[in-house]
Design a protein around this motif. Structure first.
Motif, PDB file in Angstrom:
ATOM      1  N   ARG A  20      -1.928 -19.459 -15.303  1.00  0.00           N
ATOM      2  CA  ARG A  20      -1.642 -19.563 -13.825  1.00  0.00           C
ATOM      3  C   ARG A  20      -0.555 -20.745 -13.787  1.00  0.00           C
ATOM      4  NH1 ARG A  20      -4.620 -17.861  -9.459  1.00  0.00           N
ATOM      5  NH2 ARG A  20      -3.032 -19.399  -8.449  1.00  0.00           N
ATOM      6  N   ALA A  21      -0.658 -21.902 -14.594  1.00  0.00           N
ATOM      7  CA  ALA A  21       0.207 -22.794 -14.436  1.00  0.00           C
ATOM      8  C   ALA A  21       1.413 -22.671 -14.975  1.00  0.00           C
ATOM      9  CB  ALA A  21      -0.718 -24.239 -15.169  1.00  0.00           C
ATOM     10  N   GLN A  22       1.455 -21.798 -16.116  1.00  0.00           N
ATOM     11  CA  GLN A  22       2.707 -21.630 -16.606  1.00  0.00           C
ATOM     12  C   GLN A  22       3.653 -20.644 -15.866  1.00  0.00           C
ATOM     13  OE1 GLN A  22       1.002 -19.928 -20.401  1.00  0.00           O
ATOM     14  NE2 GLN A  22       1.171 -21.959 -21.397  1.00  0.00           N
ATOM     15  N   GLN A  23       2.711 -19.736 -15.074  1.00  0.00           N
ATOM     16  CA  GLN A  23       3.492 -18.931 -14.277  1.00  0.00           C
ATOM     17  C   GLN A  23       4.218 -19.571 -13.043  1.00  0.00           C
ATOM     18  OE1 GLN A  23       0.441 -16.192 -13.078  1.00  0.00           O
ATOM     19  NE2 GLN A  23       0.640 -14.867 -14.934  1.00  0.00           N
ATOM     20  N   SER A  24       3.479 -20.459 -12.765  1.00  0.00           N
ATOM     21  CA  SER A  24       4.118 -21.240 -11.500  1.00  0.00           C
ATOM     22  C   SER A  24       5.041 -22.398 -12.033  1.00  0.00           C
ATOM     23  CB  SER A  24       3.001 -21.822 -10.707  1.00  0.00           C
ATOM     24  OG  SER A  24       2.041 -22.714 -11.495  1.00  0.00           O
ATOM     25  N   GLY A  25       5.309 -22.782 -13.175  1.00  0.00           N
ATOM     26  CA  GLY A  25       5.860 -23.583 -13.592  1.00  0.00           C
ATOM     27  C   GLY A  25       5.676 -25.123 -13.558  1.00  0.00           C
ATOM     28  N   GLN A  26       4.284 -25.142 -13.596  1.00  0.00           N
ATOM     29  CA  GLN A  26       3.649 -26.416 -13.294  1.00  0.00           C
ATOM     30  C   GLN A  26       3.008 -26.968 -14.642  1.00  0.00           C
ATOM     31  OE1 GLN A  26       0.751 -26.873 -10.045  1.00  0.00           O
ATOM     32  NE2 GLN A  26       1.482 -24.664  -9.264  1.00  0.00           N
ATOM     33  N   ASP A  27       2.719 -28.389 -14.608  1.00  0.00           N
ATOM     34  CA  ASP A  27       2.111 -29.114 -15.917  1.00  0.00           C
ATOM     35  C   ASP A  27       0.658 -28.320 -15.837  1.00  0.00           C
ATOM     36  OD1 ASP A  27       1.951 -31.056 -17.940  1.00  0.00           O
ATOM     37  OD2 ASP A  27       0.408 -31.767 -16.656  1.00  0.00           O
ATOM     38  N   PRO A  28       0.034 -27.852 -16.834  1.00  0.00           N
ATOM     39  CA  PRO A  28      -1.327 -27.429 -16.943  1.00  0.00           C
ATOM     40  C   PRO A  28      -2.303 -28.383 -16.587  1.00  0.00           C
ATOM     41  CG  PRO A  28      -0.110 -26.574 -18.815  1.00  0.00           C
ATOM     42  CD  PRO A  28       0.881 -27.692 -18.214  1.00  0.00           C
ATOM     43  N   GLN A  29      -2.230 -29.716 -16.991  1.00  0.00           N
ATOM     44  CA  GLN A  29      -3.201 -30.454 -16.554  1.00  0.00           C
ATOM     45  C   GLN A  29      -3.368 -30.895 -15.086  1.00  0.00           C
ATOM     46  OE1 GLN A  29      -5.623 -31.834 -18.893  1.00  0.00           O
ATOM     47  NE2 GLN A  29      -6.655 -32.334 -16.836  1.00  0.00           N
ATOM     48  N   GLU A  30      -1.977 -30.975 -14.573  1.00  0.00           N
ATOM     49  CA  GLU A  30      -1.880 -31.273 -13.259  1.00  0.00           C
ATOM     50  C   GLU A  30      -2.562 -30.028 -12.374  1.00  0.00           C
ATOM     51  OE1 GLU A  30       2.096 -32.265 -12.223  1.00  0.00           O
ATOM     52  OE2 GLU A  30       2.257 -34.188 -13.231  1.00  0.00           O
ATOM     53  N   PHE A  31      -2.201 -28.814 -12.794  1.00  0.00           N
ATOM     54  CA  PHE A  31      -2.689 -27.656 -12.104  1.00  0.00           C
ATOM     55  C   PHE A  31      -4.357 -27.712 -12.301  1.00  0.00           C
ATOM     56  CE2 PHE A  31      -3.992 -23.232 -12.080  1.00  0.00           C
ATOM     57  CZ  PHE A  31      -3.373 -23.102 -11.134  1.00  0.00           C
ATOM     58  N   VAL A  32      -4.687 -28.056 -13.516  1.00  0.00           N
ATOM     59  CA  VAL A  32      -6.429 -28.045 -13.381  1.00  0.00           C
ATOM     60  C   VAL A  32      -6.808 -28.970 -12.572  1.00  0.00           C
ATOM     61  CG1 VAL A  32      -8.068 -28.494 -15.124  1.00  0.00           C
ATOM     62  CG2 VAL A  32      -6.248 -27.038 -15.913  1.00  0.00           C
ATOM     63  N   ASN A  33      -6.181 -30.296 -12.294  1.00  0.00           N
ATOM     64  CA  ASN A  33      -6.740 -31.301 -11.614  1.00  0.00           C
ATOM     65  C   ASN A  33      -6.945 -30.790 -10.156  1.00  0.00           C
ATOM     66  OD1 ASN A  33      -7.249 -32.855 -14.114  1.00  0.00           O
ATOM     67  ND2 ASN A  33      -5.285 -34.037 -13.765  1.00  0.00           N
ATOM     68  N   HIS A  34      -5.761 -30.292  -9.832  1.00  0.00           N
ATOM     69  CA  HIS A  34      -5.531 -29.858  -8.548  1.00  0.00           C
ATOM     70  C   HIS A  34      -6.576 -28.657  -8.075  1.00  0.00           C
ATOM     71  CE1 HIS A  34      -3.302 -28.937  -4.833  1.00  0.00           C
ATOM     72  NE2 HIS A  34      -3.823 -27.745  -4.944  1.00  0.00           N
ATOM     73  N   MET A  35      -6.574 -27.815  -9.082  1.00  0.00           N
ATOM     74  CA  MET A  35      -7.903 -26.740  -8.478  1.00  0.00           C
ATOM     75  C   MET A  35      -9.127 -27.469  -8.433  1.00  0.00           C
ATOM     76  SD  MET A  35      -6.257 -23.742  -8.575  1.00  0.00           S
ATOM     77  CE  MET A  35      -4.994 -24.785  -7.916  1.00  0.00           C
ATOM     78  N   PHE A  36      -9.661 -28.280  -9.268  1.00  0.00           N
ATOM     79  CA  PHE A  36     -10.884 -29.054  -9.256  1.00  0.00           C
ATOM     80  C   PHE A  36     -10.907 -29.832  -8.036  1.00  0.00           C
ATOM     81  CE2 PHE A  36     -11.630 -27.869 -13.886  1.00  0.00           C
ATOM     82  CZ  PHE A  36     -12.746 -27.568 -13.779  1.00  0.00           C
ATOM     83  N   GLU A  37     -10.062 -30.654  -7.730  1.00  0.00           N
ATOM     84  CA  GLU A  37     -10.098 -31.768  -6.667  1.00  0.00           C
ATOM     85  C   GLU A  37     -10.014 -30.912  -5.246  1.00  0.00           C
ATOM     86  OE1 GLU A  37      -6.475 -34.107  -7.079  1.00  0.00           O
ATOM     87  OE2 GLU A  37      -7.356 -35.086  -8.706  1.00  0.00           O
ATOM     88  N   HIS A  38      -9.526 -29.816  -5.169  1.00  0.00           N
ATOM     89  CA  HIS A  38      -9.601 -28.971  -3.928  1.00  0.00           C
ATOM     90  C   HIS A  38     -10.327 -27.950  -3.754  1.00  0.00           C
ATOM     91  CE1 HIS A  38      -5.780 -31.176  -3.829  1.00  0.00           C
ATOM     92  NE2 HIS A  38      -5.704 -31.140  -2.424  1.00  0.00           N
ATOM     93  N   ASN A  39     -11.402 -27.676  -4.756  1.00  0.00           N
ATOM     94  CA  ASN A  39     -12.432 -26.816  -4.995  1.00  0.00           C
ATOM     95  C   ASN A  39     -11.936 -25.253  -4.989  1.00  0.00           C
ATOM     96  OD1 ASN A  39     -15.263 -26.254  -5.090  1.00  0.00           O
ATOM     97  ND2 ASN A  39     -15.339 -25.908  -2.713  1.00  0.00           N
TER      98      ASN A  39
END
Length: 473
Positions: free
Chosen positions: A380-399
């Motif tokens: 999903r991070a690659q599809q949206s052009g985001q850094d994978p770690q930042e994407f993962v952190n965002h998903m956990f932080e915002h539930n």
């Protein structure tokens, strides 16, 4: 605590909940402790103010309100669990009765997941278009590769469609230059479109050193939809000279020795891309075949929310592309009414499909392990052009992790449907789907973890809609 449920519709319920006053005691104690830490009373340390003093200082009603605010969410969730209801939105809660030393009563109206009676979903049948790669398709791809190796040559003649021109351009409104609408030394291919309406028509027949002025409307910015004057000057006209189609070109443009080998590779690439597109079409056709077998009531609030989200997403994409909705509809040959009807149909199908796949995933007891979740988030991070770690952190932080888990479960359910279905092309040939690989080839996976979900194959199909030419050597 006692609760009762009233079915208002297949997708909406009303809970009536009664909480005895003695069950409010822990919340009352917590309320007193919280308020005691917030007030200053002479003679008492902060946090040690007795309840009777708090009643005199701030009022018993404030404490009761605090207790009710704490107990309501817990009682609501407990009532949902008691009645086996799955909420789809925030509830509308109303306290209908509450006085000191008496029970608390409240109602909660909420959209709920509808009950679905699953039809048989093994052995579904569907059909898709034939997989066809024509000589013309191959020639188009090879010509696109030739253009990458073409050279531009200055010509002493007016520009023609397909020529490259170097232009200076400025747009003005009432004699004032429009902000952001002034460029110089810009290389543009005549006939490309997508820049300013009317530009291509003006450039055809214009030679180097000539100026032209025309009136058009901007599709973005503060002056969108208003007439502006555009002055364009051609400073250079260039013709593209393409290399000869021979073995020498194949060697220069790819790792192949002959033109026949290059064409064969292009055909294979196109075939794999078409196979992925066919797989995506098969996925949709199988799901549609199952949806036709069942009636799924939809909560209108959920449909409306999804409609608004898709409209907003389209408007954002159009704005980014510098296009108005009116121009988009004109290109799509759709009226506003046809667009809205088509959008609502697709949204309703998508929402119904979610409910259906969720039900299948529950019945099949499909789970998601940490490896699958991690792989899904990276993709999903690659599809949206985001850094994978930042994407993962965002998903956990915002539930958002539960939503991702549900996406994976739906993908597994859809994969189960597709692999158990019989899908044929227009010629009656059975389509191989079970062992379709991410690159569009057919092969035996090394193990079960190597098989992608149907959604992942669909993503590859979208990426393959315009197959890339072979990489340069």
């Amino acid at each position: 605590m006692k609760s009762a449920v009233e079915t208002l519709s297949p997708t909406r319920a009303k809970l009536t909940v009664e909480v005895p006053f003695e069950e409010l005691k822990p919340s009352l104690d917590a309320a007193y402790q919280k308020i005691a830490k917030q007030i200053n009373v002479p003679g008492f340390r902060r946090g040690k103010v007795p309840p009777q003093v708090i009643d005199r200082q701030v009022g018993r009603g404030v404490v009761l309100d605090e207790a009710v605010n704490e107990v309501l969410p817990k009682a609501y969730v407990e009532a949902l669990q008691e009645n086996n209801l799955t909420p789809l939105a925030q509830p509308e809660i109303e306290v209908t009765k509450f006085e000191d030393n008496e029970s608390l009563e409240f109602t909660a109206e909420v959209d709920i997941k509808p009950e679905i009676e699953l039809p048989a979903y093994d052995g579904l049948e569907a059909s898709v278009d034939d997989l066809a790669v024509t000589d013309e398709d191959v020639a188009t791809q090879v010509d696109a590769l030739r253009e990458r190796f073409g050279t531009l040559i200055d010509v002493e003649r007016p520009a023609q469609d397909g020529d490259f021109v170097v232009i200076d351009l400025v747009a003005t409104k009432d004699g004032e230059t429009v902000e952001g609408a002034e460029i110089a030394g810009f290389s543009y291919k005549v006939g490309n479109g997508g820049m300013i309406d009317g530009l291509d028509e003006v450039l055809v027949g214009t030679a180097a050193g000539e100026d032209k002025t025309f009136t058009t409307q901007l599709v973005s910015g503060d002056l969108v939809g208003q007439d502006v004057e555009v002055a364009v000057k051609v400073t250079q006209v260039q013709e593209q000279e393409l290399p000869e189609l021979d073995d020498e070109f194949a060697q220069e443009a790819s790792e192949f020795d002959t033109l026949d080998e290059l064409r064969a590779d292009v055909r294979e690439r196109l075939t794999r891309g078409k196979r992925l597109e066919q797989a995506a079409a098969a996925r949709d056709a199988v799901l549609e075949a199952l949806l036709e077998k069942v009636e799924i009531p939809l909560p209108e609030s959920m449909v409306t929310e999804e409609l608004n989200a898709r409209r907003a997403n389209l408007e954002q994409q159009l704005q980014f592309a510098g296009m108005t909705l009116e121009k988009y509809l004109e290109d799509e040959k759709q009226t506003q009414e046809e667009f809205e009807a088509d959008l609502e149909r697709r949204v309703r199908d998508a929402v119904a499909a979610q409910f259906l796949l969720d039900e299948i995933a529950d019945k099949e007891e499909m789970g998601v392990d940490q490896g699958e979740l991690t792989q899904h988030m990276i993709r999903r991070a690659q599809q949206s052009g985001q850094d994978p770690q930042e994407f993962v952190n965002h998903m956990f932080e915002h539930n958002h992790v539960p939503e991702l888990v549900q996406e994976i479960r739906r993908g597994k359910a859809l994969q189960l449907l597709v692999e158990g279905a019989t899908v044929k092309d227009a010629a009656g040939n059975v389509i191989e789907l079970k062992n379709l690989q991410a690159d569009g080839s057919i092969g035996e996976p090394a193990d079960e973890t190597a098989v992608e979900t149907a959604d992942e194959v669909a993503d590859e199909a979208e990426a393959a809609e315009e197959t890339e030419a072979p990489a340069e050597a």
